[in-house]
Design a protein around this motif. Structure first.
Motif, mmCIF file in Angstrom:
data_model
loop_
_atom_site.group_PDB
_atom_site.id
_atom_site.type_symbol
_atom_site.label_atom_id
_atom_site.label_comp_id
_atom_site.label_asym_id
_atom_site.label_seq_id
_atom_site.Cartn_x
_atom_site.Cartn_y
_atom_site.Cartn_z
ATOM 1 N N ARG A 77 16.807 -16.638 -43.733
ATOM 2 C CA ARG A 77 16.288 -17.984 -43.455
ATOM 3 C C ARG A 77 14.755 -17.985 -43.415
ATOM 4 O O ARG A 77 14.143 -19.046 -43.298
ATOM 5 N N LEU A 78 14.152 -16.830 -43.469
ATOM 6 C CA LEU A 78 12.710 -16.708 -43.621
ATOM 7 C C LEU A 78 12.416 -16.158 -45.009
ATOM 8 O O LEU A 78 13.089 -15.225 -45.475
ATOM 9 N N ASN A 79 11.403 -16.731 -45.666
ATOM 10 C CA ASN A 79 11.020 -16.315 -47.011
ATOM 11 C C ASN A 79 12.218 -16.246 -47.952
ATOM 12 O O ASN A 79 12.475 -15.218 -48.588
ATOM 13 N N PRO A 80 12.995 -17.341 -48.042
ATOM 14 C CA PRO A 80 14.136 -17.312 -48.954
ATOM 15 C C PRO A 80 13.652 -17.279 -50.407
ATOM 16 O O PRO A 80 12.568 -17.784 -50.718
ATOM 17 N N LYS A 542 3.697 -21.090 -54.002
ATOM 18 C CA LYS A 542 4.204 -19.718 -54.121
ATOM 19 C C LYS A 542 5.555 -19.565 -53.429
ATOM 20 O O LYS A 542 6.441 -18.859 -53.915
ATOM 21 N N TYR A 543 5.729 -20.256 -52.298
ATOM 22 C CA TYR A 543 6.962 -20.131 -51.534
ATOM 23 C C TYR A 543 7.899 -21.336 -51.717
ATOM 24 O O TYR A 543 8.903 -21.442 -51.006
ATOM 25 N N HIS A 544 7.565 -22.217 -52.662
ATOM 26 C CA HIS A 544 8.388 -23.387 -52.965
ATOM 27 C C HIS A 544 8.642 -24.230 -51.705
ATOM 28 O O HIS A 544 9.763 -24.696 -51.461
ATOM 29 N N ALA A 545 7.603 -24.415 -50.907
ATOM 30 C CA ALA A 545 7.732 -25.153 -49.658
ATOM 31 C C ALA A 545 7.986 -26.631 -49.929
ATOM 32 O O ALA A 545 7.397 -27.230 -50.837
ATOM 33 N N ASN A 546 8.863 -27.219 -49.115
ATOM 34 C CA ASN A 546 9.155 -28.644 -49.216
ATOM 35 C C ASN A 546 8.412 -29.470 -48.174
ATOM 36 O O ASN A 546 8.196 -30.678 -48.359
#
Length: 599
Positions: A77-80, A542-546
């Motif tokens: 659930r972190l850095n998926p 980079k992390y595809h954050a929403n």
């Protein structure tokens, strides 16, 4: 006649305390549990896992109960989808998972989890109480153990590790350390050696926070043998149980990631050290020359062999075990309060932390002096005192040694009361008898400093301090996170210290938590908030954050404001919103600010 009745009553009371000590300890545990539950009832009711590690622990348990592999401790659930590399083991997960499964048929899922995290920290506390009582009985007197339990009541740093909701591994490690001290104090050499080896192996399986004390306990066992060849039975039993226990713990509990040559957990590094050290100690006990000088030379040679093997085979583990980069050290680790020396925490906090360890150190010294004519008993007193004295000195390095220092000081404090109180009570002068007895009890049990500080008013909290405290509390609350949880599921870019809480009580994923193996993610999160808007955009992509989530005014933000006053966090606070973010409507009284990433 009255004096004889009093003496008879006292003798019967002491006999009862000696004879029924196990029941008395158990009843004391129930009393402590009731007090802890009463004080933490609000947190129990509202699932108040206040520490990041407690939130991460429940996530590890949930993942395992939902089918994640026993040896797979990554938190996905972190850095998926890659997950965060967590350096723990499943050993501490077992009682929490067992409580959840046992309570679920009666209470339902949420309530079972709520009570499991309330009850689980209290289980190792029972082991702690029994272990401290054993040590006091073996080194001071059979009826002295209640004094150690009273002193424990004033060990605030220690008790904080066993409060309901405090489900991380520190409580179990403290309990196993107390068991190790009781093993050193054990006059039965075979039993003491076996107990020390098993408790040390289990502690290593949980984590390496107690590594220094485990090493000191092993060194004490070897020095027992140097002083007396008859101690070879203890040394042999310790060598077998330590080597076998560590190997079994590695096979059962070491995660997939810990099969690599990592320095921060039980891995091939520390397994090989333990096996070589155990083999050498067994050989020492087997040879056991009559001359103590030869025994000392052999022990020194064995120590040199283990040290040389470690240095030559695992040179990367000669530095800080976390192995973080200079960037992560500068951005994150240097700001962790518990990693700072005790004298950097203000005089009131520092005094509360060090008072009992200093008292305990004095008590250990007095106890060793009074037992000096019994060489075997004095040896066990000194061996049991060493880890506690080391923890007290280490407070000058890091405050995180406070719980261990206070816990091990309780027996020393009890010894001080046991020795000083009769001398004061037997005085012919009434003022000396009354005041001396009272002071001996209050000082030895660690109560004098909290008592005195109650009469010294604290400086009133500033408006800024109140704002920081309010933000910290509200942002960690279920109430504060509920509007965030109502948003469609996504990857939320938030502070490092908020990541574990966010994933524990919402359906969202996040980027990082305060876990040193994930240095790149930690650095990226800090740089996200400290740099320019364009840099933040690149990191979010980079992390595809929403989403982006901020808790204005919380502790973490004070670092951003002080060190990067023109950084991205400050820009958002000033309303300088980049085009790639759009606000997410939250209630007006929400402690959070949230934005959706739109490009």
């Amino acid at each position: 006649m009255a004096e004889r009745k009093d003496e008879g009553w006292e003798a019967r009371a002491f006999a009862l305390i000696e004879r029924e000590w196990k029941w008395i300890v158990f009843l004391a545990w129930l009393g402590f549990c009731g007090c802890f539950i009463f004080n933490k009832w609000h947190d129990i009711r509202w699932f108040g896992l206040g520490d990041t590690d407690d939130n991460m622990r429940i996530m590890q348990v949930r993942a395992w109960l939902h089918g994640q592999g026993w040896y797979d401790l990554r938190q996905y659930r972190l850095n998926p989808p890659f997950g965060a590399n967590i350096h723990w083991s499943r050993l501490v997960d077992l009682p929490i998972a067992g409580l959840i499964l046992g309570l679920r048929p009666f209470l339902g899922g949420p309530a079972a989890e709520r009570w499991a995290v309330a009850i689980a920290p209290l289980l190792p506390y029972l082991l702690l109480l029994f272990s401290l009582s054993l040590t006091a009985r073996r080194l001071i007197a059979p009826a002295a153990y209640p004094l150690a339990l009273i002193a424990l009541f004033f060990a605030g740093s220690t008790n904080g590790m066993f409060m309901p909701e405090r489900i991380d591994h520190h409580g179990w490690q403290l309990a196993l350390l107390a068991l190790s001290i009781s093993a050193i104090a054990d006059p039965k050499r075979l039993r003491g050696g076996l107990t020390l080896g098993v408790s040390s192996a289990l502690s290593l399986a949980i984590g390496l926070e107690m590594l220094i004390y485990v090493a000191l306990a092993g060194a004490a066992t070897v020095l027992f043998w140097v002083d007396d060849a008859e101690e070879r039975e203890r040394l042999r039993a310790y060598a077998v149980s330590l080597g076998g226990g560590t190997a079994l713990a590695f096979l059962v509990f070491a995660s997939n990631d810990n099969w690599n040559a990592v320095c921060d957990a039980l891995s091939p590094v520390w397994l090989s050290d333990a096996l070589i050290g155990s083999a050498l100690m067994f050989a020492l006990a087997w040879v056991s020359p009559a001359d103590w000088k030869r025994r000392l030379a052999l022990a020194a040679g064995a120590g040199i062999i283990v040290a040389a093997f470690h240095a030559l085979t695992w040179p990367h583990c000669l530095q800080r075990l976390e192995g973080v980069s200079p960037e992560v050290e500068r951005l994150w680790l240097s700001h962790v309060k518990e990693a700072r020396p005790v004298y950097m925490h203000g005089w009131r906090v520092a005094t509360l932390i060090v008072a009992l360890p200093i008292t305990g150190a004095i008590g250990w010294g007095v106890l060793a002096w009074t037992r000096r004519r019994d060489r075997e008993l004095c040896r066990r007193v000194i061996g049991a005192a060493l880890p506690g004295l080391a923890a007290t000195l280490l407070l000058l390095w890091q405050t995180r040694t406070g719980p261990a220092a206070q816990m091990m000081a309780t027996v020393g404090g009890a010894a001080l009361v046991w020795i000083a109180l009769p001398a004061a009570w037997s005085s012919r002068k009434s003022p000396v008898r009354v005041l001396g007895t009272t002071l001996a009890f209050l000082i030895g049990c660690g109560a004098i400093v909290p008592f005195v500080l109650d009469f010294i008013p604290e400086a009133p909290a500033t408006a800024r301090d109140k704002q920081i405290g309010r933000a910290n509390n509200l942002c960690a609350s279920l109430w504060g996170l509920r509007p965030v949880a109502l948003q469609p599921k996504g990857i939320v870019f938030t502070f490092v210290d908020l990541g574990p809480r966010l994933i524990a009580v919402t359906h969202h994923d996040s980027i990082a938590g305060p876990y040193h193996r994930n240095g790149q993610q930690i650095a990226d999160v800090f740089n996200f908030w400290r740099g320019s808007a364009d840099q933040a955009h690149r990191i979010a992509a980079k992390y595809h954050a929403n989403y982006v989530l901020s808790c204005p005014g919380s502790s973490t933000t004070t670092i951003f404001v002080a060190e990067t006053p023109r950084g991205f966090y400050t820009q958002l606070q000033r309303g300088q919103l980049p085009t790639w973010l759009t606000p997410v409507p939250l209630p007006k009284d929400s402690p959070y600010k949230m934005w959706r990433v739109v490009a």
